[in-house]
Design a protein around this motif. Sequence first.
Motif, PDB file in Angstrom:
ATOM      1  N   ALA A   1     105.508  70.832  10.657  1.00 48.28           N
ATOM      2  CA  ALA A   1     104.555  71.930  10.482  1.00 48.28           C
ATOM      3  C   ALA A   1     104.755  73.005  11.545  1.00 48.28           C
ATOM      4  O   ALA A   1     104.692  74.208  11.256  1.00 48.28           O
ATOM      5  CB  ALA A   1     103.127  71.402  10.537  1.00 48.28           C
TER       6      ALA A   1
ATOM      7  N   VAL B   1     101.118  63.814   0.538  1.00 46.63           N
ATOM      8  CA  VAL B   1     100.065  63.834   1.554  1.00 46.63           C
ATOM      9  C   VAL B   1      99.657  62.400   1.893  1.00 46.63           C
ATOM     10  O   VAL B   1      99.438  61.585   0.992  1.00 46.63           O
ATOM     11  CB  VAL B   1      98.828  64.623   1.058  1.00 46.63           C
ATOM     12  CG1 VAL B   1      97.703  64.578   2.100  1.00 46.63           C
ATOM     13  CG2 VAL B   1      99.211  66.067   0.747  1.00 46.63           C
TER      14      VAL B   1
ATOM     15  N   MET C   1      95.419  64.085   5.309  1.00 41.30           N
ATOM     16  CA  MET C   1      94.087  64.562   4.973  1.00 41.30           C
ATOM     17  C   MET C   1      93.096  63.415   4.987  1.00 41.30           C
ATOM     18  O   MET C   1      93.393  62.311   4.518  1.00 41.30           O
ATOM     19  CB  MET C   1      94.097  65.220   3.588  1.00 41.30           C
ATOM     20  CG  MET C   1      92.855  66.031   3.274  1.00 41.30           C
ATOM     21  SD  MET C   1      93.006  66.899   1.697  1.00 41.30           S
ATOM     22  CE  MET C   1      91.830  68.226   1.924  1.00 41.30           C
TER      23      MET C   1
ATOM     24  N   ASP D   1      99.391  69.005   9.333  1.00 38.95           N
ATOM     25  CA  ASP D   1     100.467  68.171   8.801  1.00 38.95           C
ATOM     26  C   ASP D   1     100.061  67.717   7.398  1.00 38.95           C
ATOM     27  O   ASP D   1      98.939  67.970   6.952  1.00 38.95           O
ATOM     28  CB  ASP D   1     100.684  66.970   9.731  1.00 38.95           C
ATOM     29  CG  ASP D   1     102.073  66.363   9.602  1.00 38.95           C
ATOM     30  OD1 ASP D   1     102.796  66.728   8.650  1.00 38.95           O
ATOM     31  OD2 ASP D   1     102.431  65.517  10.438  1.00 38.95           O
ATOM     32  N   MET D   2     100.955  67.011   6.720  1.00 34.45           N
ATOM     33  CA  MET D   2     100.674  66.501   5.376  1.00 34.45           C
ATOM     34  C   MET D   2      99.810  65.244   5.474  1.00 34.45           C
ATOM     35  O   MET D   2     100.187  64.150   5.030  1.00 34.45           O
ATOM     36  CB  MET D   2     101.983  66.226   4.634  1.00 34.45           C
ATOM     37  CG  MET D   2     102.709  67.490   4.194  1.00 34.45           C
ATOM     38  SD  MET D   2     101.903  68.326   2.794  1.00 34.45           S
ATOM     39  CE  MET D   2     102.577  67.381   1.424  1.00 34.45           C
TER      40      MET D   2
ATOM     41  N   LYS E   1      95.423  72.259   0.854  1.00 36.42           N
ATOM     42  CA  LYS E   1      96.074  71.290   1.742  1.00 36.42           C
ATOM     43  C   LYS E   1      97.566  71.526   1.879  1.00 36.42           C
ATOM     44  O   LYS E   1      98.103  71.477   3.001  1.00 36.42           O
ATOM     45  CB  LYS E   1      95.842  69.866   1.223  1.00 36.42           C
ATOM     46  CG  LYS E   1      96.550  68.769   2.013  1.00 36.42           C
ATOM     47  CD  LYS E   1      95.965  68.562   3.413  1.00 36.42           C
ATOM     48  CE  LYS E   1      96.744  69.133   4.535  1.00 36.42           C
ATOM     49  NZ  LYS E   1      96.195  68.830   5.861  1.00 36.42           N
ATOM     50  N   THR E   2      98.256  71.794   0.774  1.00 37.69           N
ATOM     51  CA  THR E   2      99.715  71.665   0.794  1.00 37.69           C
ATOM     52  C   THR E   2     100.498  72.970   0.866  1.00 37.69           C
ATOM     53  O   THR E   2     101.695  72.937   1.145  1.00 37.69           O
ATOM     54  CB  THR E   2     100.208  70.889  -0.446  1.00 37.69           C
ATOM     55  OG1 THR E   2      99.944  71.653  -1.635  1.00 37.69           O
ATOM     56  CG2 THR E   2      99.509  69.541  -0.553  1.00 37.69           C
TER      57      THR E   2
ATOM     58  N   ALA F   1      94.420  75.670   6.686  1.00 40.91           N
ATOM     59  CA  ALA F   1      94.764  74.505   5.872  1.00 40.91           C
ATOM     60  C   ALA F   1      93.623  73.495   5.887  1.00 40.91           C
ATOM     61  O   ALA F   1      93.058  73.183   6.933  1.00 40.91           O
ATOM     62  CB  ALA F   1      96.037  73.849   6.399  1.00 40.91           C
TER      63      ALA F   1
ATOM     64  N   GLN G   1      93.232  78.526   2.216  1.00 48.15           N
ATOM     65  CA  GLN G   1      94.426  79.218   2.699  1.00 48.15           C
ATOM     66  C   GLN G   1      94.226  80.738   2.670  1.00 48.15           C
ATOM     67  O   GLN G   1      94.993  81.480   3.273  1.00 48.15           O
ATOM     68  CB  GLN G   1      95.638  78.835   1.851  1.00 48.15           C
ATOM     69  CG  GLN G   1      95.997  77.358   1.892  1.00 48.15           C
ATOM     70  CD  GLN G   1      97.061  77.013   2.926  1.00 48.15           C
ATOM     71  OE1 GLN G   1      97.833  77.859   3.335  1.00 48.15           O
ATOM     72  NE2 GLN G   1      97.096  75.756   3.347  1.00 48.15           N
TER      73      GLN G   1
ATOM     74  N   THR H   1     100.810  73.614   5.665  1.00 46.14           N
ATOM     75  CA  THR H   1      99.945  72.699   6.417  1.00 46.14           C
ATOM     76  C   THR H   1      99.743  73.122   7.864  1.00 46.14           C
ATOM     77  O   THR H   1      98.815  72.649   8.522  1.00 46.14           O
ATOM     78  CB  THR H   1     100.531  71.275   6.405  1.00 46.14           C
ATOM     79  OG1 THR H   1     101.842  71.299   6.990  1.00 46.14           O
ATOM     80  CG2 THR H   1     100.617  70.733   4.985  1.00 46.14           C
TER      81      THR H   1
ATOM     82  N   GLU I   1      91.677  70.105   6.046  1.00 47.72           N
ATOM     83  CA  GLU I   1      91.966  68.857   6.758  1.00 47.72           C
ATOM     84  C   GLU I   1      91.096  67.694   6.280  1.00 47.72           C
ATOM     85  O   GLU I   1      91.441  66.543   6.479  1.00 47.72           O
ATOM     86  CB  GLU I   1      91.750  69.049   8.269  1.00 47.72           C
ATOM     87  CG  GLU I   1      92.551  70.193   8.893  1.00 47.72           C
ATOM     88  CD  GLU I   1      94.053  69.931   8.953  1.00 47.72           C
ATOM     89  OE1 GLU I   1      94.549  69.079   8.190  1.00 47.72           O
ATOM     90  OE2 GLU I   1      94.724  70.571   9.761  1.00 47.72           O
TER      91      GLU I   1
END
Length: 421
Positions: free
Chosen positions: A70, A291, A322, A319-320, A255-256, A264, A375, A259, A266
């Motif tokens: 990320a 994810v 959640m 990061d990926m 989310k994706t 983004a 986003q 990230t 979380e």
Amino acid sequence: MKDSSDVHEVMTVIGRRARVAAMELAVASSEAKRVAIECAADAIWKRREEIISANAEDIAHGREKGLSAAMMDRLLLDEGRIKGICESLRDVAAQPDPVGEVMDEWDRPNGLHVRRVRTPLGVVGVIYESRPNVTSDAASLCLKSGNAVILRSGSESFHSAGAIHSCLLDGLDAASLPRDAVQRVPTRDRSAVSELLRMTDHVDVIVPRGGKGLVSVVQQEARVPVFAHLEGIVHVYVDASADKEVAHRVVLNAKTRRTGICGAAECLLIHKDAFREIGQPVIMSLLAAGVEVRGDESAQGVEGVVPATVEDWGREYLDMKMAVKVVESLDRAIEHIRTHGSSHTDCIITADDKAADRFFRNLDSAILMQNASTQFADGGEFGMGAEIGIATGKLHARGPVGAAQLTSFKYLVTADGAVRS
């Protein structure tokens, strides 16, 4: 620079020059500022190969440091992203000049005519980490609002920031504006940050743009006022009345898409009545997208979800990954966000406008959304052209900080010989 005394001297000189430039920039014409920003955009596009080459040095340095995927994505510049930088600069250039704007005016029975007008802050210090586009965003917004700026990029983006800064100077030259209006700290030495935070004689406000560690250091050490940009612990709550397709589309994008940005998502909160029809398919799509889902006991009913720990609530992954929790009601979702959120951005997915209104009234995040990907928590997407950061404090500026938010105001009072009895 040999030692801390050298850093102190360099920063003092930068501060003095910025103060002088700020006085000149405060009275610069709207046209000159527009030309400076547009010519900077032209220079960046013309010199894009040079910028990409400089960025390659930063990418190599980032790999050596073991930056996460990320963070590497934040750092990367390619032709498409450079085009985005240029478009952002041109958007800012085309905006109305906020300096001198009459915010309000009124007449008094005592014979006074009072106007409140926007005025520049003066000198803005921007401390940021890996995103090299902050260099141009911060500079353009400060120029537009009549402020001089001192840029201190992170070590990760040192070469990229330097190449972009050189193009910004080309823009200032083209507009016959002082080069000291946009200065860059020429060292990776961390003592330069400490110096900048203490420069009360030369700097009017500090804007930190980075992770929790950076912002915490700035808030603890700064003697100069700070526009706080805290971590983005962003929540998306799927209400009982949510539309299935809207929920799926918004959550996946939130989310994706990227990230590593502060908008983004979380943490995903799902109303228990929406879990079977909406929540489970959304979680399965998150897993399919790569994810890592960390869920409470209810969410763990979906194969592939791993148990969440206490630390997963209120965590900015970038990061990926959640966190997912099933809640009993809208009020429980609000309570969770109040407890674990960072007052940055939070979203409700619902077809019930009364539920959305309750969500908006009972939460005090800088940005609240209904049925929109988080986003979009970005000054450019809000029509500001760019942003210098998203302020989560409550004094002066809040939410995306654009050109208008980088101004203060003064009162202009006129009369025809009025005297006070």
